[in-house]
Design an enzyme around this catalytic site. Structure first.
Site: not given
Ligand code: M6R
Length: 606
Positions: A502, A98, A479, A601, A486
């Site tokens: 603004h 690993n 972010e 995901k 989320e």
């Molecule tokens: O696999 P990706 O980086 O292309 O995914 C993009 C988005 O779906 C992803 O970053 C999403 O916004 C996450 N759940 C954020 O935490």
């Protein structure tokens, strides 16, 4: 993420190895294999794909024997395939590994020059060659492994067996987890407790630099110089389910804590201090024909692209546009053959990003993919692929994938800047040194996360949050807001601090916590002014500031101090407390942190 299991004892090894590997399946992998010794030699059986494929192979051609090693591989060097799956065998020596061998190119060239023939594309096979070469003069297998490892630079947990030493497994650890399990007349070795928890609860956590000799009768441990060291076993009381998360309550928390390692892995083998430059795994982007860079991505990856714009424009002076992939693909964009399109996707499978890449390619642009998953669809579709080495991310909320994207973009920007000649060797040297210092700074920052728990409880019942930053901290504000909504389902907005006046300033009252990113840098004073505007309207200010800032406390309700680094690299650190804040707010609210409602995901639909 790769997983290791080894067994030596009076029972058949294969079922124990397969069961251990099954326990590690949740971590993600693309191939699996075992090597089992019987009657003078070991048999290696390997298979790309799911563990069941290996089990089917083993049913057709059993591998009997009472000593063996097994591995699940998550590809980092060399595509997922049968030949790249571990164990790798050279002569009688079989190795599972690993981690990442950083000097693999150099070692491979040396070995090939002296006649070694390689049968895989992996860095791991190098270790098998090195041990096999040392065995001819070493007094035993442990000695051969010790000598071989003096040549290896990188992170590793390895287990080695040899056909001529069937009574021994030798394991070693450097910056990659390794444990030894103790039984009666039998012993185990594994990358994670989970793999062997069904067999034993008596575990030795192997420490940095340890070389472990495992026999049926016992375990002896020495340091890199061969001096014996004592390690005390621990009785594990976790359940297997808890062990999957290394004792953390959620994958997200585990992944937040994995970031120092993930960042170090992403840097490994890519920093060329001799030339004040970066090597991009053999990718050479010819900047002479690039007039513009367009970055396309979704969600968190879009936010890393926004930081990437700052880095590339600053270091390489090439204009950069950033677009949401879902917008880019449907707005008939102007694409030229002098464009370099950079597609960022953790999973490499996001449908919108894939659509954007297809469009850019059809219209003649060159595409470079940055992804965390080797051989996933987006890198395969692209002209160049650069991989973050974060290891699989299981929590839906992206954490370590984001910080390793930022690191990858910094490496790319340095590479481009050195090519265009707009980044001086002196500045590049400074940046590289600071990049190398990041894992330790990050580890220290994460360890001080308890303060975020208190803040999360204090503000966790708010109806909304505002996140603000300027310059390269603005994408981090976006972010932070995305992370919070989320997983905690609290409405949050990320705003450029200079844009507050603004409109959004109307939202501010004593009920609204405002997280303000205000580390030291060229926009410090301006951001402090914006912060005081919030304060003047009774808003609650949670400041993310640089350690040593003596002013900020007097204008904020809460201050979270982060380690100092270059302003260009600050986003890699400043995002960490925002991840922790979101996590603890969500935990306080009792939401499903790893699988928040309505989210997936990997978003493989439009
Ligand atoms: O696999 P990706 O980086 O292309 O995914 C993009 C988005 O779906 C992803 O970053 C999403 O916004 C996450 N759940 C954020 O935490």
């Amino acid at each position: 993420m790769c997983g290791i299991v080894g067994y030596i004892g009076p029972r058949q090894a294969t079922p124990i190895l397969v069961n251990g590997l099954r326990r590690l399946e949740y971590r993600g992998y693309d191939s699996a294999g075992v090597a089992v010794w019987e009657g003078g030699k070991s048999r290696v059986v390997r298979c790309q794909g799911k563990l069941q494929g290996l089990v089917n192979k083993l049913e057709a051609e059993p591998a009997p024997g009472m000593v063996g090693i097994g591995h699940t591989r998550w590809a980092t060097h060399g595509r997922p395939s049968d030949i790249n799956a571990h164990p790798h065998k050279v002569g009688g020596v079989s190795v599972v590994h690993n981690g990442i061998i950083e000097n693999h190119v150099h070692l491979r060239q040396q070995l090939e020059a002296s006649g070694s023939k390689f049968s895989s594309e992996t860095d791991t096979e190098i270790v098998a060659h090195l041990v096999a070469a040392e065995l001819s003069s070493a007094k035993d297998l442990t000695e051969a492994v010790r000598r071989a490892l003096t040549k290896v630079v990188g992170a590793f947990a390895i287990v080695v067996m040899d056909d001529a030493h069937p009574d021994t497994l030798v394991a070693a650890k450097k910056a990659s987890p390794l444990v030894v399990g103790l039984g009666e007349g039998e012993n185990y070795v594994a990358s994670d407790v989970t793999a062997i928890l069904d067999e034993t609860k008596e575990i030795i956590f192997v420490e940095e630099g340890d070389i472990v000799t495992v026999t049926r009768q016992g375990v002896s441990i020495t340091d890199p110089q061969g001096k014996p060291v004592e390690r005390t076993p621990t009785t594990i009381r976790w359940t297997a389910a808890q062990a999957e998360k290394d004792g953390y309550r959620h994958y997200m928390l585990k992944e937040i804590h994995e970031q120092p390692r993930a960042v170090a892995d992403t840097l490994a083998g890519r920093i060329d201090l001799e030339n004040d430059n970066v090597t991009l795994d053999g990718i050479v982007v010819d900047t002479s024909n690039i007039k513009r860079i367009v970055m396309v991505a979704c969600g968190t990856s879009y936010h890393s692209s926004l930081v990437g714009k700052f880095l590339i424009e600053d270091f390489a002076r090439i204009p950069v546009e950033v677009d949401l992939a879902s917008e880019y693909r449907y707005r008939d964009p102007v694409v030229r053959d002098t464009d370099l399109v950079i597609a960022i996707s953790q999973s490499g499978e996001t449908a919108d990003t894939m659509g954007a890449v297809q469009l850019a390619k059809e219209r003649g642009a060159k595409v470079l993919a940055i992804s965390n998953v080797l051989e996933s669809s987006i890198p395969r579709l692209s002209d160049y692929a650069f991989y973050t080495h974060a290891g699989p991310e299981i929590g839906v909320a992206s954490t370590k994938a984001f910080t390793t994207q930022l690191v990858s973009l910094t490496l790319l920007a340095i590479h481009l800047g050195r090519q265009t000649g707009t980044l001086s060797p002196e500045r590049a040297r400074l940046l590289l040194a600071e990049l190398l210092a990041l894992p330790n700074k990050m580890a220290e920052l994460i360890e001080h996360g308890a303060q975020l728990q208190v803040i999360a409880r204090r503000y966790g019942n708010s109806r909304g949050f505002l996140f603000m930053g300027r310059g390269n901290q603005y994408p981090i504000a976006l972010e932070g807001a995305l992370k919070l909504k989320e997983i905690s389902y609290i409405h949050a907005e990320g705003y450029s601090a200079g844009e507050m006046k603004h409109g959004p300033i109307a939202l501010i009252d004593e009920e609204l916590p405002c997280v303000v990113l205000v580390p030291q840098g060229p926009l410090y004073e301006k951001t402090v002014s914006n912060l005081t505007e919030v304060r003047a309207r009774e808003g609650k200010v949670i400041a993310i500031a640089s350690r040593g800032d003596k002013e900020i406390g007097s204008v904020s309700d809460e201050v979270i101090m982060i380690p100092n680094t270059l302003p260009e690299l600050q986003p890699i650190l400043s995002v960490v407390p925002l991840q922790q804040l979101s996590y603890y707010v969500a935990d306080h609210k009792g939401t499903d942190i790893d699988q928040p409602r309505n989210l997936a995901k990997s978003v493989t639909v439009e």
